[in-house]
Design a protein around this motif. Structure first.
Motif, PDB file in Angstrom:
ATOM      1  N   PHE A   1      39.389  46.600  35.506  1.00 17.57           N
ATOM      2  CA  PHE A   1      38.780  47.477  34.502  1.00 17.57           C
ATOM      3  C   PHE A   1      39.688  47.597  33.282  1.00 17.57           C
ATOM      4  CE2 PHE A   1      36.444  48.604  38.260  1.00 17.57           C
ATOM      5  CZ  PHE A   1      35.177  48.903  37.786  1.00 17.57           C
ATOM      6  N   GLN A   2      39.097  48.150  32.215  1.00 15.58           N
ATOM      7  CA  GLN A   2      39.818  48.186  30.937  1.00 15.58           C
ATOM      8  C   GLN A   2      41.216  48.784  31.031  1.00 15.58           C
ATOM      9  OE1 GLN A   2      38.364  49.714  27.145  1.00 15.58           O
ATOM     10  NE2 GLN A   2      36.526  48.493  27.445  1.00 15.58           N
TER      11      GLN A   2
ATOM     12  N   ALA B   1      41.912  51.315  35.872  1.00 21.32           N
ATOM     13  CA  ALA B   1      41.137  52.208  36.755  1.00 21.32           C
ATOM     14  C   ALA B   1      41.804  52.378  38.116  1.00 21.32           C
ATOM     15  CB  ALA B   1      39.694  51.717  36.905  1.00 21.32           C
ATOM     16  N   LEU B   2      43.127  52.481  38.101  1.00 25.55           N
ATOM     17  CA  LEU B   2      43.839  52.732  39.362  1.00 25.55           C
ATOM     18  C   LEU B   2      43.650  54.192  39.743  1.00 25.55           C
ATOM     19  CD1 LEU B   2      47.102  50.934  38.268  1.00 25.55           C
ATOM     20  CD2 LEU B   2      45.472  50.067  39.939  1.00 25.55           C
ATOM     21  N   LEU B   3      43.604  54.478  41.027  1.00 25.38           N
ATOM     22  CA  LEU B   3      43.429  55.859  41.442  1.00 25.38           C
ATOM     23  C   LEU B   3      44.727  56.616  41.195  1.00 25.38           C
ATOM     24  CD1 LEU B   3      41.317  55.605  44.707  1.00 25.38           C
ATOM     25  CD2 LEU B   3      40.633  55.410  42.339  1.00 25.38           C
ATOM     26  N   GLY B   4      44.622  57.662  40.377  1.00 25.41           N
ATOM     27  CA  GLY B   4      45.813  58.381  39.933  1.00 25.41           C
ATOM     28  C   GLY B   4      46.582  59.074  41.038  1.00 25.41           C
ATOM     29  N   SER B   5      45.896  59.381  42.146  1.00 27.81           N
ATOM     30  CA  SER B   5      46.580  60.117  43.214  1.00 27.81           C
ATOM     31  C   SER B   5      47.336  59.190  44.167  1.00 27.81           C
ATOM     32  CB  SER B   5      45.552  60.923  44.012  1.00 27.81           C
ATOM     33  OG  SER B   5      44.555  60.048  44.494  1.00 27.81           O
ATOM     34  N   LEU B   6      47.150  57.873  43.996  1.00 29.21           N
ATOM     35  CA  LEU B   6      47.811  56.915  44.893  1.00 29.21           C
ATOM     36  C   LEU B   6      48.915  56.156  44.163  1.00 29.21           C
ATOM     37  CD1 LEU B   6      44.680  55.284  46.607  1.00 29.21           C
ATOM     38  CD2 LEU B   6      45.905  57.324  47.306  1.00 29.21           C
TER      39      LEU B   6
ATOM     40  N   LEU C   1      44.286  49.556  49.051  1.00 29.12           N
ATOM     41  CA  LEU C   1      43.044  50.286  49.331  1.00 29.12           C
ATOM     42  C   LEU C   1      41.881  49.415  49.847  1.00 29.12           C
ATOM     43  CD1 LEU C   1      41.968  53.172  49.296  1.00 29.12           C
ATOM     44  CD2 LEU C   1      41.217  52.811  46.950  1.00 29.12           C
TER      45      LEU C   1
ATOM     46  N   ARG D   1      45.348  44.568  42.330  1.00 30.40           N
ATOM     47  CA  ARG D   1      44.338  45.151  43.223  1.00 30.40           C
ATOM     48  C   ARG D   1      43.081  44.272  43.274  1.00 30.40           C
ATOM     49  NH1 ARG D   1      41.917  50.927  41.836  1.00 30.40           N
ATOM     50  NH2 ARG D   1      40.832  49.672  40.278  1.00 30.40           N
TER      51      ARG D   1
ATOM     52  N   SER E   1      37.441  57.672  33.534  1.00 27.35           N
ATOM     53  CA  SER E   1      38.425  56.587  33.464  1.00 27.35           C
ATOM     54  C   SER E   1      38.050  55.432  34.413  1.00 27.35           C
ATOM     55  CB  SER E   1      39.825  57.111  33.793  1.00 27.35           C
ATOM     56  OG  SER E   1      39.836  57.650  35.092  1.00 27.35           O
TER      57      SER E   1
ATOM     58  N   GLN F   1      37.477  55.194  37.436  1.00 25.46           N
ATOM     59  CA  GLN F   1      38.003  55.140  38.809  1.00 25.46           C
ATOM     60  C   GLN F   1      36.875  55.211  39.838  1.00 25.46           C
ATOM     61  OE1 GLN F   1      41.487  57.700  39.552  1.00 25.46           O
ATOM     62  NE2 GLN F   1      41.759  57.810  37.354  1.00 25.46           N
TER      63      GLN F   1
END
Lengths: 267, 268
Positions: free
Chosen positions: A107-108, A111-116, A124, A173, B132, B134
């Motif tokens: 993704f641009q 779009a990594l999950l911020g909590s991980l 994942l 990822r 974003s 996600q």
């Protein structure tokens, strides 16, 4: 905290392909849009297997919309999308989900999950969909992060990294499951010229190594010249040009010439 | 061709459209809740995510709930004492404090505190994930976002709200004890005897049911607002997340008070 960017390990990747070519994608008379707004009127195009195809076009021409439809995040208003010869628009939800597991997406902004952490992000899809032992998953994560030059940052959270590093982690990822198709949405947007060139080089090296079909949406001409084996130029809801880069540069269509010369259009 | 409405009723079609939209939205929220609830049971990994959310919603709220519970009980003790003293019934302070807390104030104030502390954070976090990409990324990886994001939050709320409400009640009763007994001199035995004599299981269960109801309301509204941040018409990007968070908190608080009345009228 933004960290210093490590150098990209491009050279170790430039070996021969390790797996067969990826899928081809065919778009047949596609009509795309949201609600009553039509973004792409009628698009017929072919994305060849195992090649890097760049989808080019001005802002708002429907590049990202097309990508979302290929990914099944939206349904086309009309037409067909053939993924590896199978009509994605006629598949059941379950069938399409199985197919989509085999697509890698960058993704641009990553779009990594911020909590991980980065390692958890890359792990994942493997944790969710494979029965691999933890040790094997950790090995794969290490390998993919090494490919993008981020092995020392595995315990960092995305918020601690620069935009370029987040994109590279997003690419790691996307490659975690060794997908036959990798789709990239504006992989150089927001990057300085050096990082943009590094990202192109990385993508090209990944392609050589994994031989996947790469579809990169971009409006960065330099990136397209560097990367593309095949180009689709979108304009006013249709494909204005399809072919290789030299052909694009030789195309006499006035819009193509204006686009390539980066000239302003008379408003 | 449809008949034209009489000019004396120009607002009727608009009212009708608004009513149909409101019913449609209620249906959408209900289906969202059901989807979240059921997806929370979809795999064993959900248990781990739910435990993490219990830590975030429950454990991290212990301090603020304790603080608010203590001072609510203390104020109830003070106000109750002076009100009861006017009719010579100071001895009933224990009953007044305990029943007010267990039936009404415990579930309502705990839910409002959790809306502010955890609910707003649920909306903001899910909203940021939406704008974003996600959530799209989860979908593309074939990880159902409802199961990953919403289910664990709904289940964690169903676990945390009643427990925190019970804690609020106990701490509040202790607060009433501090002002009533230690400050104003009511006999400690009388205070606790009145509590023991007046509080019945139905009172406790009523508070428990209310806390479950509020858990459903708060978690569903807050997750829903965050999940559909991108569809808001009053802003885009970060602005829409801010607006969604405000809407979630306001709507949750209003719903808590409205449904408290409805639930009380059924439970009494």
């Amino acid at each position: 905290m933004t960290t210093h960017e490590p150098a990209l390990p491009i050279s170790p990747l430039s070996d021969s392909p390790e797996q067969p070519a990826g899928w081809s994608i065919a778009l047949e008379s596609l009509r795309l849009g949201y609600g009553s707004t039509v973004v792409i009127e009628s698009l017929t195009a072919h994305i060849p297997a195992g090649r890097i195809t760049c989808i080019l076009g001005g802002s708002g021409c429907g590049k990202s919309t097309l990508l979302k439809h290929i990914l099944g995040l939206a349904r086309p208003m009309a037409g067909r999308i053939l993924l590896d010869g199978k009509d994605a628009t006629q598949m059941s939800r379950r069938e399409f989900r199985q197919l989509r597991r085999r697509m890698g997406v960058l993704f641009q902004d990553g779009a990594l999950l911020g909590s991980l952490t980065l390692a958890q992000n890359v792990a994942l899809p493997l944790v969710e969909h494979s029965r691999l032992p933890k040790a094997r998953i950790a090995e794969i994560v290490h390998e993919k992060l090494t490919l993008v030059g981020l092995e020392d940052f595995k315990d960092y959270h995305p918020g601690q990294l620069s935009g370029g590093m987040r994109k590279r982690a997003g690419l790691a990822r996307a490659l975690a499951t060794d997908p036959p198709v990798v789709l990239c949405d504006e992989h150089t947007s927001g990057l300085d010229p050096i990082n943009a060139a590094s990202m192109d080089a990385l993508l090209k090296a990944m392609h050589r190594r994994f031989n996947a079909t790469v579809v990169a949406v971009s409006h960065d001409l330099e990136s397209v010249r560097t990367l593309a084996d095949h180009v689709i130029l979108l304009h006013e809801g249709r494909a204005l040009y399809q072919g290789d880069v030299p052909g694009l540069q030789a195309c006499e269509d006035p819009y193509v010439q204006t686009f390539l010369a980066r000239r302003p259009i008379n408003l | 061709m449809l008949p034209t409405p009489p000019s004396s009723l120009p607002l009727l079609p608009a009212l009708g459209r608004a009513s149909i939209a409101a019913v449609g939205n209620l249906g959408a929220v209900f289906l969202f809740f059901l989807d979240g609830l059921l997806s929370g049971l979809s795999s064993t990994r959900q248990l781990q995510r739910t435990v993490l959310q219990v830590y975030f919603i429950g454990v991290k709220s212990v301090f603020v709930v304790t603080l608010i519970g203590l001072f609510t009980g203390m104020v109830l003790g003070l106000q109750g004492y002076y009100a009861l003293a006017k009719v010579g019934s100071e001895g009933l302070l224990g009953s007044a404090v305990a029943l007010s807390l267990i039936r009404e104030l415990g579930p309502v104030l705990t839910a409002i505190m959790l809306t502010g502390r955890a609910g707003s954070s649920m909306t903001a976090e899910i909203g940021v994930m939406r704008i974003s990409d996600q959530i799209d990324a989860l979908e593309v990886m074939d990880i159902p976002p409802m199961a990953y994001l919403v289910g664990p939050r709904i289940w964690a709320s169903l676990i945390s709200f009643p427990l925190l409400t019970a804690m609020f009640d106990v701490i509040g009763i202790l607060g009433g004890y501090l002002t009533g007994v230690k400050l104003l001199g009511i006999n400690a035995g009388v205070y606790f005897h009145r509590i023991n004599a007046s509080v019945e299981l139905s009172d406790v269960m009523g508070g428990f049911y209310k806390s479950l109801l509020f858990a459903v309301l708060v978690s569903t509204i807050c997750c829903f607002q965050g999940y559909y941040t991108h569809l808001r018409r009053d802003g885009a990007g970060p602005e829409s997340v801010g607006n969604a968070t405000t809407s979630a908190v306001v709507l949750s608080c209003v719903c808590i008070l409205v449904f408290d009345y409805v639930a009380t009228s059924f439970l009494l």
